[in-house]
Motif scaffolding. Structure first.
Motif, short mmCIF file in Angstrom:
data_model
loop_
_atom_site.label_atom_id
_atom_site.label_comp_id
_atom_site.label_asym_id
_atom_site.label_seq_id
_atom_site.Cartn_x
_atom_site.Cartn_y
_atom_site.Cartn_z
N THR A 41 -15.25 59.31 75.46
CA THR A 41 -14.31 59.31 74.33
C THR A 41 -13.42 58.08 74.35
N SER A 42 -12.83 57.77 75.51
CA SER A 42 -11.96 56.59 75.59
C SER A 42 -12.75 55.31 75.40
N TRP A 43 -14.00 55.29 75.87
CA TRP A 43 -14.85 54.11 75.68
C TRP A 43 -15.16 53.90 74.20
N LEU A 44 -15.46 54.98 73.50
CA LEU A 44 -15.73 54.88 72.06
C LEU A 44 -14.49 54.41 71.30
N LEU A 45 -13.34 54.89 71.69
CA LEU A 45 -12.10 54.46 71.02
C LEU A 45 -11.85 52.98 71.26
N GLU A 46 -12.18 52.50 72.45
CA GLU A 46 -12.02 51.07 72.74
C GLU A 46 -13.00 50.25 71.90
N GLN A 47 -14.25 50.74 71.76
CA GLN A 47 -15.23 50.04 70.92
C GLN A 47 -14.78 50.04 69.46
N GLN A 48 -14.14 51.10 69.06
CA GLN A 48 -13.61 51.17 67.69
C GLN A 48 -12.48 50.16 67.52
N ARG A 49 -11.65 50.01 68.55
CA ARG A 49 -10.51 49.08 68.47
C ARG A 49 -10.97 47.64 68.33
N VAL A 50 -12.07 47.28 69.04
CA VAL A 50 -12.55 45.90 69.00
C VAL A 50 -13.50 45.66 67.82
N GLY A 51 -13.79 46.70 67.03
CA GLY A 51 -14.58 46.53 65.82
C GLY A 51 -16.07 46.71 65.97
N ASN A 52 -16.54 47.32 67.08
CA ASN A 52 -17.98 47.54 67.26
C ASN A 52 -18.49 48.77 66.53
N LEU A 53 -17.60 49.66 66.12
CA LEU A 53 -17.97 50.83 65.33
C LEU A 53 -16.72 51.35 64.63
N ASP A 54 -16.94 52.21 63.63
CA ASP A 54 -15.80 52.74 62.89
C ASP A 54 -15.49 54.16 63.35
#
Length: 305
Positions: A78-91
């Motif tokens: 979950t935290s990894w996905l949120l980080e990917q969302q923050r850097v723009g790799n997914l919405d």
């Protein structure tokens, strides 16, 4: 009259600022005799150096403790996905869909662990679209996957190996994502408690315009009955669902698998590296255990070929 010479290591001298040294030496009162530099424990210069060295030692200890603390930090899916969302790799919407898939995998892992106790082994007595005998858990796991994806409200089309055709989610719960999956790959291994897995891929339904373009080219007949028009709409909807799940792999937004064995491993790629997460039964969370997984350029047998 002065004490023994005090040796100051060069490393500790770095903690004493050049500005302070210049100020002290420019003051005739504080400037020591050339023969007594760094001598006498009462020298203001030596006192400043000692204090700076002590402060430096404290800083080093704090940094060392911080590094040791960071070594025990964990990063969940979950935290990894949120980080990917923050850097723009997914919405945010794709984050929710992936989380729903991980939830389905946790439920399936639990079902597999208790399959013998719950009498969920053996055949269901039906055959899937691939001509394979369906195990009991094939059917149950398929329902688990579908329910988790529907509950997000973001999945428009679902395609499973256990279904004859892609399923268009009801408009109330539908979204823009197309998810294809095999709920349990290798279900014949369930009865012998061997390794099984779930495979999935996520597409954007709006990426493929083939079905829309073809339907727009069909002219409407003026003498068509309501029943014919309704059937045509149903056929167009079915065509769009089929075309939506037949996209090339380069259109994938995310793909991965979950392996159920001695540990439960969730492997995911967003198109920028492959990452592995292992289910921690204590926390009930997938924890990041491997980053940027790659196939080795050569293996142990390469020298023999």
């Amino acid at each position: 009259m002065f004490g023994a010479e005090l040796a100051i290591p060069s490393r500790q001298l770095l903690y004493y600022s050049t500005t302070t040294i210049t100020t002290r030496w420019s003051n005739p009162i504080l400037s020591p005799h050339p023969s007594s530099v760094f001598t006498g424990i009462s020298s203001p210069l030596q006192i400043g150096l000692c204090r700076a060295a002590a402060a430096g030692k404290v800083i080093e200890e704090d940094v060392s403790k911080q590094k040791k603390t960071n070594a025990f930090e964990i990063e969940s899916l979950t935290s990894w996905l949120l980080e990917q969302q923050r850097v723009g790799n997914l919405d945010a919407e794709l984050t929710i869909v992936i989380n729903s898939i991980s939830l389905a995998c946790k439920q399936i892992a639990s079902l597999l662990q208790t399959a013998n106790i719950s009498k969920l082994t053996g055949s269901q007595g039906t055959i899937n679209i691939q001509g394979e005998n369906q195990a009991k858990l094939d059917v149950i796991a398929n329902e688990v996957f579908c329910n988790c994806l529907r509950s997000t409200g973001l999945t428009g089309i679902i395609a499973s190996e256990e279904e004859e055709a892609p399923i268009a989610v009801e408009e109330t719960y539908s979204g823009n994502y197309t998810v294809v999956f095999d709920p349990i790959d290798g279900s014949s291994n369930i009865d012998t408690s061997l390794t099984t897995g779930s495979i999935f891929g996520i597409y954007d339904s709006s990426n493929n315009k083939l079905g829309v373009a073809e339907s727009e080219q069909e002219p409407e007949e003026s003498n068509s009955t309501p029943a014919t028009l309704q059937q045509r709409k149903l056929d167009e909807k079915k065509q769009k669902t089929i075309v939506s799940v037949c996209q090339p792999g380069r259109n994938l937004l995310a793909a991965g698998y979950c392996m159920y064995s001695s540990s439960v491993v969730f492997v995911l790629s967003l198109g920028k590296g492959v990452f592995s997460f292992t289910l921690d039964p204590m926390y009930g969370e997938f924890i990041l255990t491997q980053k940027n997984i790659q196939i080795p350029k050569s293996g142990q047998s390469s020298s023999n070929t």
